[in-house]
Design a protein around this motif. Structure first.
Motif, PDB file in Angstrom:
ATOM      1  N   VAL A   1      -5.591 -42.640  31.121  1.00  0.00           N
ATOM      2  CA  VAL A   1      -6.989 -43.029  30.936  1.00  0.00           C
ATOM      3  C   VAL A   1      -7.591 -43.504  32.281  1.00  0.00           C
ATOM      4  O   VAL A   1      -6.900 -44.152  33.079  1.00  0.00           O
ATOM      5  N   ASP A   2      -8.836 -43.089  32.522  1.00  0.00           N
ATOM      6  CA  ASP A   2      -9.598 -43.486  33.709  1.00  0.00           C
ATOM      7  C   ASP A   2      -9.164 -42.818  35.010  1.00  0.00           C
ATOM      8  O   ASP A   2      -9.672 -43.161  36.073  1.00  0.00           O
ATOM      9  N   HIS A   3      -8.227 -41.867  34.933  1.00  0.00           N
ATOM     10  CA  HIS A   3      -7.857 -41.175  36.170  1.00  0.00           C
ATOM     11  C   HIS A   3      -8.854 -40.067  36.536  1.00  0.00           C
ATOM     12  O   HIS A   3      -8.772 -39.501  37.620  1.00  0.00           O
ATOM     13  N   GLY A   4      -9.804 -39.799  35.598  1.00  0.00           N
ATOM     14  CA  GLY A   4     -10.914 -38.905  35.963  1.00  0.00           C
ATOM     15  C   GLY A   4     -10.925 -37.547  35.276  1.00  0.00           C
ATOM     16  O   GLY A   4     -11.545 -36.605  35.773  1.00  0.00           O
ATOM     17  N   LYS A   5     -10.306 -37.452  34.098  1.00  0.00           N
ATOM     18  CA  LYS A   5     -10.232 -36.167  33.385  1.00  0.00           C
ATOM     19  C   LYS A   5     -11.621 -35.643  33.006  1.00  0.00           C
ATOM     20  O   LYS A   5     -11.928 -34.483  33.216  1.00  0.00           O
ATOM     21  N   THR A   6     -12.423 -36.525  32.411  1.00  0.00           N
ATOM     22  CA  THR A   6     -13.730 -36.076  31.931  1.00  0.00           C
ATOM     23  C   THR A   6     -14.657 -35.754  33.106  1.00  0.00           C
ATOM     24  O   THR A   6     -15.385 -34.763  33.092  1.00  0.00           O
ATOM     25  N   THR A   7     -14.603 -36.583  34.140  1.00  0.00           N
ATOM     26  CA  THR A   7     -15.412 -36.325  35.340  1.00  0.00           C
ATOM     27  C   THR A   7     -15.026 -34.980  35.947  1.00  0.00           C
ATOM     28  O   THR A   7     -15.897 -34.176  36.318  1.00  0.00           O
ATOM     29  N   LEU A   8     -13.736 -34.702  36.022  1.00  0.00           N
ATOM     30  CA  LEU A   8     -13.280 -33.432  36.595  1.00  0.00           C
ATOM     31  C   LEU A   8     -13.698 -32.250  35.721  1.00  0.00           C
ATOM     32  O   LEU A   8     -14.097 -31.198  36.236  1.00  0.00           O
TER      33      LEU A   8
ATOM     34  N   ALA B   1      -9.507 -38.414  45.584  1.00  0.00           N
ATOM     35  CA  ALA B   1      -9.100 -38.294  46.987  1.00  0.00           C
ATOM     36  C   ALA B   1     -10.210 -38.781  47.921  1.00  0.00           C
ATOM     37  O   ALA B   1      -9.947 -39.137  49.066  1.00  0.00           O
ATOM     38  N   ASP B   2     -11.446 -38.802  47.414  1.00  0.00           N
ATOM     39  CA  ASP B   2     -12.566 -39.310  48.233  1.00  0.00           C
ATOM     40  C   ASP B   2     -12.426 -40.796  48.530  1.00  0.00           C
ATOM     41  O   ASP B   2     -12.986 -41.297  49.500  1.00  0.00           O
ATOM     42  N   ALA B   3     -11.682 -41.517  47.691  1.00  0.00           N
ATOM     43  CA  ALA B   3     -11.563 -42.969  47.853  1.00  0.00           C
ATOM     44  C   ALA B   3     -10.347 -43.346  48.695  1.00  0.00           C
ATOM     45  O   ALA B   3     -10.057 -44.525  48.892  1.00  0.00           O
TER      46      ALA B   3
HETATM   47  P1  GDP Z   1     -10.831 -40.251  32.058  1.00  0.00           P
HETATM   48  O1  GDP Z   1     -10.599 -41.463  31.228  1.00  0.00           O
HETATM   49  O2  GDP Z   1      -9.543 -39.755  32.652  1.00  0.00           O
HETATM   50  O3  GDP Z   1     -11.599 -39.165  31.379  1.00  0.00           O
HETATM   51  O4  GDP Z   1     -11.688 -40.726  33.345  1.00  0.00           O
HETATM   52  P2  GDP Z   1     -13.259 -40.607  33.632  1.00  0.00           P
HETATM   53  O5  GDP Z   1     -13.628 -39.217  34.012  1.00  0.00           O
HETATM   54  O6  GDP Z   1     -13.994 -41.239  32.512  1.00  0.00           O
HETATM   55  O7  GDP Z   1     -13.371 -41.491  34.953  1.00  0.00           O
HETATM   56  C1  GDP Z   1     -12.961 -42.838  34.983  1.00  0.00           C
HETATM   57  C2  GDP Z   1     -13.610 -43.564  36.133  1.00  0.00           C
HETATM   58  O8  GDP Z   1     -13.144 -43.027  37.373  1.00  0.00           O
HETATM   59  C3  GDP Z   1     -15.115 -43.427  36.154  1.00  0.00           C
HETATM   60  O9  GDP Z   1     -15.676 -44.644  36.576  1.00  0.00           O
HETATM   61  C4  GDP Z   1     -15.357 -42.343  37.179  1.00  0.00           C
HETATM   62  O10 GDP Z   1     -16.619 -42.428  37.806  1.00  0.00           O
HETATM   63  C5  GDP Z   1     -14.237 -42.607  38.176  1.00  0.00           C
HETATM   64  N1  GDP Z   1     -13.870 -41.361  38.860  1.00  0.00           N
HETATM   65  C6  GDP Z   1     -13.583 -40.176  38.271  1.00  0.00           C
HETATM   66  N2  GDP Z   1     -13.310 -39.246  39.205  1.00  0.00           N
HETATM   67  C7  GDP Z   1     -13.415 -39.860  40.417  1.00  0.00           C
HETATM   68  C8  GDP Z   1     -13.249 -39.411  41.755  1.00  0.00           C
HETATM   69  O11 GDP Z   1     -12.955 -38.256  42.046  1.00  0.00           O
HETATM   70  N3  GDP Z   1     -13.421 -40.356  42.730  1.00  0.00           N
HETATM   71  C9  GDP Z   1     -13.752 -41.631  42.464  1.00  0.00           C
HETATM   72  N4  GDP Z   1     -13.921 -42.437  43.486  1.00  0.00           N
HETATM   73  N5  GDP Z   1     -13.920 -42.082  41.205  1.00  0.00           N
HETATM   74  C10 GDP Z   1     -13.753 -41.211  40.186  1.00  0.00           C
END
Ligand code: GDP
Ligand code: MG
Length: 393
Positions: free
Chosen positions: A20-27, A137-139
């Motif tokens: 959770v929160d590793h960025g699945k939905t954002t990706l 990786a941007d962070a």
């Molecule tokens: P999920 O729970 O795996 O679906 O994660 P989310 O896509 O909801 O992302 C969780 C948090 O990580 C959010 O606050 C995003 O903005 C942040 N996040 C996701 N991808 C990236 C990324 O590539 N770089 C950075 N710096 N933050 C990210």
């Protein structure tokens, strides 16, 4: 009139998994954004993927969200699998149909418990190829952070190898879903590199097109004025309008009167396709998630089977105490969730961390066959993962 789905490229099912929160939905949103720029997708923004009200309220993904896109060579249906341990059962239902997965690991946090749990489950439900997105990786800044990212990459490769994935050969691509979503050129290129890795590393699956049609039912809905619709991914065979089908174990035997994929009508659905099937004259209550729609006479639901099962260790989120003959957990087979009683034979006992053989007597009959993967859950967590080895007559 809606445009029909035309099959011009091979179709694959893929999904994101990971902590959770590793960025699945954002990706997932970023993949549609990058491909929309090349005409290969309609952009689906983050909040349309993570959209059900309870998801917003609790900040976790509950349903499997589907998006579709195409690269130069392939058409993909992509599920954004849930990340929270409570929803592993949804992952089991969805992941069973995946030809490959994108394991999303935050470069800042590394391998976390759900990362490991999803890799284990992916192995059990038959996902054979995993591509790693080392996200955020941007962070990562030059210096110490960069060294840590190399360590995270090693750690992920070791995890994959430990579960039989050949971690040395797996592509590990450093990406930023967030910055690609924002249109940043460098990170857009990183997501393109990830797509190239998926295109080349995940092979075209062998589809069982000649086998009798089988669709595990994920959802049942009513289309006003048209009737009952079942949705799911075709496990094997093909189906066209006019074909006879049945719901084994019930009295439902009917005819398919229409097919759709992603809201577009289609002539024929094949193994691997996500479809909605319109069934003639079937009351909504007559079909449920967990049942299958199949070619008449092709499957017989059964209650008893033999299996090889890995009992998760406490460290993997499993039990800390052994299970014994008489144990009655929930079995997740395809989209079904059924209570069953375990018989461990002469051993009588299975300790966390062990792989054992067992006989299971389910509370209700479901279609079973050797090779079928399943998860065992108890009190909301996954305690075992197994494969059916035999269905005695
Ligand atoms: P999920 O729970 O795996 O679906 O994660 P989310 O896509 O909801 O992302 C969780 C948090 O990580 C959010 O606050 C995003 O903005 C942040 N996040 C996701 N991808 C990236 C990324 O590539 N770089 C950075 N710096 N933050 C990210
Ligand atoms: Mg999410």
């Amino acid at each position: 009139p809606r445009t029909a789905y035309v099959r011009t490229k091979p179709h694959l099912n893929i999904g994101t998994m990971g902590h959770v929160d590793h960025g699945k939905t954002t990706l997932t949103a970023a993949l549609t954004k990058v491909l929309a720029g090349r005409g290969g997708a309609a952009f689906v923004p983050f909040d349309r993927i993570d959209r059900a009200p309870e998801e917003v309220a609790r900040g976790i993904t509950i349903n499997l969200a589907h998006v579709e896109y195409e690269t130069d060579t392939r058409h993909y249906a992509h599920v954004d699998l849930p990340g929270h341990a409570d929803y592993v059962k949804n992952m089991v239902a969805g992941a069973a149909q995946l030809d490959g997965a994108i394991l999303v690991v935050s470069a800042l946090d590394g391998v976390m418990p759900q990362t490991a749990e999803h890799v284990l489950l992916a192995r059990q439900v038959g996902v054979d190829h995993i591509v790693v997105a080392l996200n955020k990786a941007d962070a990562v800044h030059d210096g110490e952070d960069a060294v840590l990212t190399d360590l995270v990459e090693l750690e992920v490769r070791e995890l994959l190898t430990a579960h039989g994935y050949g971690g040395d050969a797996a592509p590990v691509v450093r990406v930023s879903g967030l910055q690609a979503l924002a249109g940043h050129p460098r990170w857009t290129a990183s997501v393109e590199a990830l797509l190239d890795a998926v295109d080349t590393y995940v092979p075209l699956p062998e589809r069982y097109l000649d086998a009798p049609f089988l669709l595990p039912v994920e959802n049942v809905l009513t289309l006003t004025g048209r009737g009952t619709v079942v949705t799911g991914a075709v496990e094997r065979g093909t189906v066209r309008a006019g074909d006879r089908v049945e719901v084994p174990g019930t009295s439902v035997e009917t005819v398919v009167t229409g097919l759709e994929t992603f809201g577009r009508p289609m002539d024929e659905a094949q193994a691997g396709d996500s479809v909605a099937l319109l069934l003639r004259g079937v009351p909504r209550a007559a079909v449920r998630r967990g049942q299958v729609v199949a070619a008449p006479g092709s499957v017989l639901p059964r209650r008893r089977f033999e299996a090889r099962v890995y009992v998760l260790s406490a460290r993997e989120g499993g039990r800390s105490t052994p299970v014994a003959t008489g144990y009655r957990p929930q079995f997740h087979l395809r989209t079904a969730n059924v209570a069953g009683e375990v018989d461990l034979g002469a051993a009588g006992l299975a300790r966390p961390g062990e792989t054992v053989t067992m006989t299971v007597e389910l509370g209700r009959a479901v279609p079973l066959e050797p090779g079928l993967g399943f998860a065992i859950r108890e009190g909301g967590r996954t305690v075992g993962a197994g494969t059916v080895t035999d269905v005695p007559a």
